[in-house]
Motif scaffolding. Structure first.
Motif, PDB file in Angstrom:
ATOM      1  N   PRO A  46      25.031   8.279 -21.206  1.00  0.00           N
ATOM      2  CA  PRO A  46      26.308   7.791 -21.360  1.00  0.00           C
ATOM      3  C   PRO A  46      26.749   7.470 -19.746  1.00  0.00           C
ATOM      4  N   GLU A  47      27.824   6.596 -19.763  1.00  0.00           N
ATOM      5  CA  GLU A  47      28.395   6.152 -18.440  1.00  0.00           C
ATOM      6  C   GLU A  47      28.819   7.337 -17.692  1.00  0.00           C
ATOM      7  N   GLU A  48      29.521   8.418 -18.331  1.00  0.00           N
ATOM      8  CA  GLU A  48      29.906   9.661 -17.654  1.00  0.00           C
ATOM      9  C   GLU A  48      28.573  10.198 -16.410  1.00  0.00           C
ATOM     10  N   TYR A  49      27.649  10.179 -16.968  1.00  0.00           N
ATOM     11  CA  TYR A  49      26.525  10.548 -16.404  1.00  0.00           C
ATOM     12  C   TYR A  49      25.677   9.803 -15.410  1.00  0.00           C
ATOM     13  N   GLY A  50      26.151   8.568 -15.346  1.00  0.00           N
ATOM     14  CA  GLY A  50      25.669   7.384 -14.427  1.00  0.00           C
ATOM     15  C   GLY A  50      24.670   6.601 -15.015  1.00  0.00           C
ATOM     16  N   GLY A  51      24.873   6.416 -16.408  1.00  0.00           N
ATOM     17  CA  GLY A  51      23.744   5.628 -17.342  1.00  0.00           C
ATOM     18  C   GLY A  51      24.491   4.312 -17.935  1.00  0.00           C
ATOM     19  N   CYS A  81      12.985   7.867 -21.000  1.00  0.00           N
ATOM     20  CA  CYS A  81      14.168   8.172 -21.844  1.00  0.00           C
ATOM     21  C   CYS A  81      14.231   9.145 -22.931  1.00  0.00           C
ATOM     22  N   SER A  82      13.051   9.082 -23.736  1.00  0.00           N
ATOM     23  CA  SER A  82      12.708  10.145 -24.889  1.00  0.00           C
ATOM     24  C   SER A  82      12.300  11.289 -24.693  1.00  0.00           C
ATOM     25  N   LEU A  83      11.517  11.507 -23.633  1.00  0.00           N
ATOM     26  CA  LEU A  83      11.101  12.963 -23.240  1.00  0.00           C
ATOM     27  C   LEU A  83      12.000  13.495 -22.161  1.00  0.00           C
ATOM     28  N   CYS A  84      12.766  12.780 -21.317  1.00  0.00           N
ATOM     29  CA  CYS A  84      13.151  13.483 -20.125  1.00  0.00           C
ATOM     30  C   CYS A  84      14.830  13.280 -20.375  1.00  0.00           C
ATOM     31  N   MET A  85      15.324  12.396 -20.607  1.00  0.00           N
ATOM     32  CA  MET A  85      16.613  11.777 -20.446  1.00  0.00           C
ATOM     33  C   MET A  85      17.381  12.487 -21.759  1.00  0.00           C
ATOM     34  N   MET A  86      16.556  12.368 -23.251  1.00  0.00           N
ATOM     35  CA  MET A  86      17.620  12.726 -24.187  1.00  0.00           C
ATOM     36  C   MET A  86      17.467  14.134 -24.461  1.00  0.00           C
ATOM     37  N   GLU A  90      20.761  16.490 -24.675  1.00  0.00           N
ATOM     38  CA  GLU A  90      21.099  17.222 -25.583  1.00  0.00           C
ATOM     39  C   GLU A  90      21.313  18.573 -25.345  1.00  0.00           C
ATOM     40  N   TYR A  91      20.561  19.000 -24.496  1.00  0.00           N
ATOM     41  CA  TYR A  91      20.252  20.542 -24.092  1.00  0.00           C
ATOM     42  C   TYR A  91      20.809  21.120 -22.783  1.00  0.00           C
ATOM     43  N   GLY A  92      20.656  20.108 -21.984  1.00  0.00           N
ATOM     44  CA  GLY A  92      21.207  20.454 -20.508  1.00  0.00           C
ATOM     45  C   GLY A  92      22.338  20.966 -20.447  1.00  0.00           C
ATOM     46  N   THR A  93      22.877  21.693 -19.444  1.00  0.00           N
ATOM     47  CA  THR A  93      24.247  21.813 -19.250  1.00  0.00           C
ATOM     48  C   THR A  93      24.857  20.765 -18.571  1.00  0.00           C
ATOM     49  N   LYS A  94      26.344  20.657 -18.484  1.00  0.00           N
ATOM     50  CA  LYS A  94      26.870  19.530 -18.077  1.00  0.00           C
ATOM     51  C   LYS A  94      26.597  19.408 -16.328  1.00  0.00           C
ATOM     52  N   SER A  95      26.291  20.694 -15.852  1.00  0.00           N
ATOM     53  CA  SER A  95      25.961  20.773 -14.304  1.00  0.00           C
ATOM     54  C   SER A  95      24.772  19.912 -14.198  1.00  0.00           C
ATOM     55  N   ARG A  96      23.704  20.316 -14.953  1.00  0.00           N
ATOM     56  CA  ARG A  96      22.409  19.750 -14.879  1.00  0.00           C
ATOM     57  C   ARG A  96      22.423  18.279 -15.178  1.00  0.00           C
ATOM     58  N   ARG A  97      23.227  17.958 -16.112  1.00  0.00           N
ATOM     59  CA  ARG A  97      23.317  16.372 -16.554  1.00  0.00           C
ATOM     60  C   ARG A  97      23.779  15.708 -15.439  1.00  0.00           C
ATOM     61  N   ARG A  98      24.926  15.865 -14.745  1.00  0.00           N
ATOM     62  CA  ARG A  98      25.461  15.527 -13.532  1.00  0.00           C
ATOM     63  C   ARG A  98      24.734  15.253 -12.551  1.00  0.00           C
TER      64      ARG A  98
END
Length: 114
Positions: A46-51, A81-86, A90-98
């Motif tokens: 998603p764009e909100e995470y720099g994608g 994309c499939s093994l790392c980002m997805m 899906e399961y990472g915290t917002k802090s980890r995603r950011r």
């Protein structure tokens, strides 16, 4: 439009070097960085995470066009994309995603898929 951009990149950058890269067994940092710069490695993020915030069909098209020219790069794209980002999305915290999503896609995907 996306298909054309990916096809142009893959035919110009990947196809001419695919056999050489497979034979050398070296990680293709230069071309993977270019894939990241073009947004291919962040397509489903998603764009909100720099994608790029692209949908699944667009991500599939990117994978198909990359795989037409180089299976190694298609595998790198899929692992990133499939093994790392997805799973991170899906399961990472917002802090980890950011903190992780906007960083170097080549390094993230490679480090987590080893």
């Amino acid at each position: 439009m996306v298909r054309d951009a990916v096809r142009e990149f893959a035919e110009a950058e990947l196809w001419p070097r695919a056999a050489e890269l497979d034979e050398s067994r070296e990680f293709p940092w230069e071309t993977v960085r270019k894939m990241g710069e073009l947004g291919f490695l962040a397509a489903p993020v998603p764009e909100e995470y720099g994608g790029a915030g692209m949908d699944s069909i667009t991500y599939l098209i990117i994978g198909m066009e990359i795989s037409r020219c180089c299976a190694s790069h298609a595998t790198i794209l899929g692992a990133h994309c499939s093994l790392c980002m997805m799973p991170l999305l899906e399961y990472g915290t917002k802090s980890r995603r950011r903190s992780t999503c906007p960083s170097s896609p080549a390094v993230n995907g490679w480090a987590r898929s080893r």
